[in-house]
Motif scaffolding. Structure first.
Motif, mmCIF file in Angstrom:
data_model
loop_
_atom_site.group_PDB
_atom_site.id
_atom_site.type_symbol
_atom_site.label_atom_id
_atom_site.label_comp_id
_atom_site.label_asym_id
_atom_site.label_seq_id
_atom_site.Cartn_x
_atom_site.Cartn_y
_atom_site.Cartn_z
ATOM 1 N N ILE A 117 0.835 -1.202 0.000
ATOM 2 C CA ILE A 117 0.000 0.000 0.000
ATOM 3 C C ILE A 117 0.868 1.251 0.000
ATOM 4 O O ILE A 117 0.610 2.204 -0.747
ATOM 5 N N GLN A 118 1.903 1.264 0.810
ATOM 6 C CA GLN A 118 2.780 2.433 0.876
ATOM 7 C C GLN A 118 3.466 2.692 -0.462
ATOM 8 O O GLN A 118 3.621 3.843 -0.886
ATOM 9 N N THR A 119 3.862 1.626 -1.133
ATOM 10 C CA THR A 119 4.493 1.781 -2.449
ATOM 11 C C THR A 119 3.504 2.367 -3.456
ATOM 12 O O THR A 119 3.851 3.271 -4.234
ATOM 13 N N LEU A 120 2.278 1.869 -3.429
ATOM 14 C CA LEU A 120 1.258 2.376 -4.355
ATOM 15 C C LEU A 120 0.911 3.827 -4.058
ATOM 16 O O LEU A 120 0.656 4.613 -4.988
ATOM 17 N N LEU A 121 0.888 4.198 -2.795
ATOM 18 C CA LEU A 121 0.534 5.575 -2.427
ATOM 19 C C LEU A 121 1.541 6.590 -2.958
ATOM 20 O O LEU A 121 1.215 7.775 -3.087
ATOM 21 N N GLU A 122 2.746 6.127 -3.263
ATOM 22 C CA GLU A 122 3.733 7.042 -3.843
ATOM 23 C C GLU A 122 3.280 7.543 -5.214
ATOM 24 O O GLU A 122 3.711 8.598 -5.683
ATOM 25 N N HIS A 123 2.397 6.775 -5.865
ATOM 26 C CA HIS A 123 1.901 7.150 -7.189
ATOM 27 C C HIS A 123 0.487 7.737 -7.129
ATOM 28 O O HIS A 123 -0.153 7.918 -8.162
ATOM 29 N N VAL A 124 0.008 8.013 -5.922
ATOM 30 C CA VAL A 124 -1.316 8.595 -5.742
ATOM 31 C C VAL A 124 -1.165 10.061 -5.378
ATOM 32 O O VAL A 124 -0.395 10.409 -4.486
ATOM 33 N N GLY A 125 -1.903 10.917 -6.070
ATOM 34 C CA GLY A 125 -1.833 12.350 -5.788
ATOM 35 C C GLY A 125 -2.200 13.153 -7.023
ATOM 36 O O GLY A 125 -1.489 13.103 -8.037
ATOM 37 N N TYR A 126 -3.328 13.836 -6.950
ATOM 38 C CA TYR A 126 -3.806 14.586 -8.115
ATOM 39 C C TYR A 126 -2.822 15.655 -8.557
ATOM 40 O O TYR A 126 -2.828 16.089 -9.710
ATOM 41 N N GLU A 127 -1.939 16.086 -7.640
ATOM 42 C CA GLU A 127 -0.948 17.118 -7.980
ATOM 43 C C GLU A 127 0.036 16.623 -9.032
ATOM 44 O O GLU A 127 0.705 17.437 -9.698
ATOM 45 N N GLN A 128 0.137 15.311 -9.180
ATOM 46 C CA GLN A 128 1.078 14.747 -10.159
ATOM 47 C C GLN A 128 0.532 14.772 -11.589
ATOM 48 O O GLN A 128 1.270 14.516 -12.538
ATOM 49 N N GLU A 138 -15.155 -6.156 7.844
ATOM 50 C CA GLU A 138 -15.692 -5.707 6.564
ATOM 51 C C GLU A 138 -14.839 -4.566 6.008
ATOM 52 O O GLU A 138 -14.471 -3.644 6.736
ATOM 53 N N TYR A 139 -14.544 -4.632 4.716
ATOM 54 C CA TYR A 139 -13.749 -3.604 4.041
ATOM 55 C C TYR A 139 -14.559 -3.031 2.891
ATOM 56 O O TYR A 139 -14.917 -3.739 1.942
ATOM 57 N N THR A 140 -14.852 -1.718 2.961
ATOM 58 C CA THR A 140 -15.644 -1.064 1.921
ATOM 59 C C THR A 140 -14.768 -0.622 0.756
ATOM 60 O O THR A 140 -13.538 -0.469 0.894
ATOM 61 N N HIS A 141 -15.408 -0.390 -0.390
ATOM 62 C CA HIS A 141 -14.685 0.001 -1.604
ATOM 63 C C HIS A 141 -14.270 1.464 -1.606
ATOM 64 O O HIS A 141 -13.530 1.899 -2.485
ATOM 65 N N ILE A 142 -14.749 2.243 -0.649
ATOM 66 C CA ILE A 142 -14.378 3.665 -0.607
ATOM 67 C C ILE A 142 -13.061 3.790 0.156
ATOM 68 O O ILE A 142 -12.998 3.522 1.360
ATOM 69 N N ILE A 143 -12.025 4.192 -0.554
ATOM 70 C CA ILE A 143 -10.670 4.215 -0.001
ATOM 71 C C ILE A 143 -10.305 5.613 0.498
ATOM 72 O O ILE A 143 -10.585 6.612 -0.161
ATOM 73 N N ASP A 144 -9.672 5.664 1.662
ATOM 74 C CA ASP A 144 -9.131 6.918 2.178
ATOM 75 C C ASP A 144 -7.806 7.167 1.462
ATOM 76 O O ASP A 144 -6.851 6.396 1.636
ATOM 77 N N PRO A 145 -7.705 8.220 0.652
ATOM 78 C CA PRO A 145 -6.476 8.456 -0.111
ATOM 79 C C PRO A 145 -5.240 8.704 0.759
ATOM 80 O O PRO A 145 -4.120 8.499 0.297
ATOM 81 N N GLU A 146 -5.437 9.105 1.993
ATOM 82 C CA GLU A 146 -4.294 9.358 2.865
ATOM 83 C C GLU A 146 -3.666 8.070 3.372
ATOM 84 O O GLU A 146 -2.446 7.984 3.531
ATOM 85 N N THR A 147 -4.488 7.072 3.648
ATOM 86 C CA THR A 147 -3.984 5.843 4.244
ATOM 87 C C THR A 147 -3.885 4.683 3.263
ATOM 88 O O THR A 147 -3.113 3.746 3.478
ATOM 89 N N GLY A 148 -4.711 4.726 2.209
ATOM 90 C CA GLY A 148 -4.759 3.611 1.282
ATOM 91 C C GLY A 148 -5.636 2.470 1.768
ATOM 92 O O GLY A 148 -5.715 1.422 1.121
ATOM 93 N N TYR A 149 -6.301 2.678 2.902
ATOM 94 C CA TYR A 149 -7.194 1.669 3.459
ATOM 95 C C TYR A 149 -8.648 2.113 3.307
ATOM 96 O O TYR A 149 -8.933 3.314 3.230
ATOM 97 N N PRO A 150 -9.581 1.146 3.274
ATOM 98 C CA PRO A 150 -10.996 1.502 3.208
ATOM 99 C C PRO A 150 -11.402 2.422 4.359
ATOM 100 O O PRO A 150 -10.917 2.284 5.483
ATOM 101 N N VAL A 151 -12.294 3.346 4.053
ATOM 102 C CA VAL A 151 -12.761 4.313 5.045
ATOM 103 C C VAL A 151 -13.488 3.585 6.174
ATOM 104 O O VAL A 151 -14.295 2.696 5.956
ATOM 105 N N ASP A 152 -13.192 3.984 7.401
ATOM 106 C CA ASP A 152 -13.847 3.429 8.583
ATOM 107 C C ASP A 152 -14.001 4.562 9.589
ATOM 108 O O ASP A 152 -13.217 4.702 10.522
#
Length: 343
Positions: free
Chosen positions: A138-149, A251-265
């Motif tokens: 997840i941490q590796t993938l988050l390096e490529h997440v960010g609308y600023e890019q 339970e893991y929902t499909h809505i992901i928190d962009p800061e953590t990379g984990y489903p919103v809870d």
């Protein structure tokens, strides 16, 4: 990204009309049902030119889908996602929807994140092969997440290697707006579009009254309440719409928190947004869910250009003051506490 679950009431044969004019319009009802943007859609219009209107609206939606698909190799978004960092020329529609997604990402402080697709894919929400990714993945993938890019210059879109766009949080809303505009251009003043549950109302019902839109019960079958609305869009995001139970029993929902990379809870189970434009309602239903109740309240108080119905996992319902008189709880939900959010 999300399968919306607003339920329509008062459509088709269950519509009740009074007077010659409304009866005439009822006889001129035209409807088209089709599959698009990974969901079932229904467009219903009334009036002399309703037949041509619904056909053109369907064609408009399917054209946009072909441009935005993340799996169709001929789509502009697919080409950008696999461009290796080279610029891709977009159509005006695709340019506009990407620009809007980036605008809303900035406006919501990144709660709406159009580059979250690789993380969604890792969780299996795009393939239906769900799994819990390892923290380092997840941490590796988050390096490529960010609308600023994302770089958008005119119609030229450039994505760095590894960054991928997904317009699922705004695409159906934008398509709803575009289809509604096509319908209006045909002279139709009464229509209802259900784009997989993204509800887009053109004008009022043929009898001049508001459309009756049922908001689904996030805890089970049926409806939680009824909303009266016209000439607007209603979009709902919920943790119950698409989720899986992991090996840990959670339970893991499909809505992901962009800061953590984990489903919103965060204690929310659904957020419904009512706005003039479908694209705005679509974007805000996701981003307000990500923000959580407190963050969503603060955002509404700051902007107040939309209305909201938020439901917590404890069964409390929060409704913004602008629709207090238009929203009614169902009989079986009378024991739930209704809170009015005021400015």
């Amino acid at each position: 990204m999300k399968r919306i679950t607003a339920i329509l009431m008062g459509i088709g044969i269950s519509l009740a009309f009074a007077g010659c004019t409304s009866q005439s319009l009822e006889g001129q009802q035209e409807q088209v049902n089709f599959f698009g943007m990974d969901t079932y859609m229904t467009i219903t219009a009334y009036g002399e030119d309703a037949g041509e209107a619904v056909e053109e609206a369907q064609a408009r939606i399917l054209k946009l889908e072909k441009e935005w698909s993340v799996t169709d190799e001929s789509s502009q978004i697919y080409q950008a996602n696999h461009s290796g960092g080279s610029p891709v020329t977009l159509s005006d529609d695709t340019r506009d929807v990407v620009s809007f997604a980036l605008e809303m990402a900035e406006k919501t402080g990144g709660a709406l994140e159009p580059t979250i697709y690789p993380v969604l894919e890792a969780w299996g929400f795009t393939t239906d092969e769900n799994r819990i990714p390892a923290p380092d993945e997840i941490q590796t993938l988050l390096e490529h997440v960010g609308y600023e890019q994302v770089s958008l210059s005119g119609n030229e879109l450039t994505l760095p290697e590894g960054v991928e766009l997904d317009l699922g949080a705004v695409g159906k809303g934008y398509a709803g707006d575009a289809a509604a505009e096509v319908i209006k251009e045909q002279g139709v003043t009464s229509a209802l579009l259900d784009l997989g549950g993204n509800i887009q109302a053109v004008g009022k019902r043929p009898d001049g009254t508001d459309w009756r839109i049922g908001i689904r019960n996030p805890f089970g079958d049926g409806q939680m309440g009824m909303l009266l609305a016209s000439d607007c869009a209603v979009v709902t995001s919920g943790s119950y719409e698409r989720y899986f139970v992991g090996e840990d029993g959670k339970e893991y929902t499909h809505i992901i928190d962009p800061e953590t990379g984990y489903p919103v809870d965060n204690g929310l189970v659904s957020v419904s947004i009512i706005a003039e434009e479908g694209k705005v309602a679509d974007a805000l239903s996701t981003s307000m869910f990500v923000k959580g109740l407190e963050g969503a309240e603060e955002y509404w108080k700051e902007h107040q250009d939309f209305e909201m119905i938020a439901v917590t996992e404890d069964g409390d319902i929060y409704v913004t003051e602008g629709i207090e008189d238009q929203f009614t709880l169902g009989d079986s939900f009378g024991n739930m506490e209704l809170h009015i959010i005021t400015s």
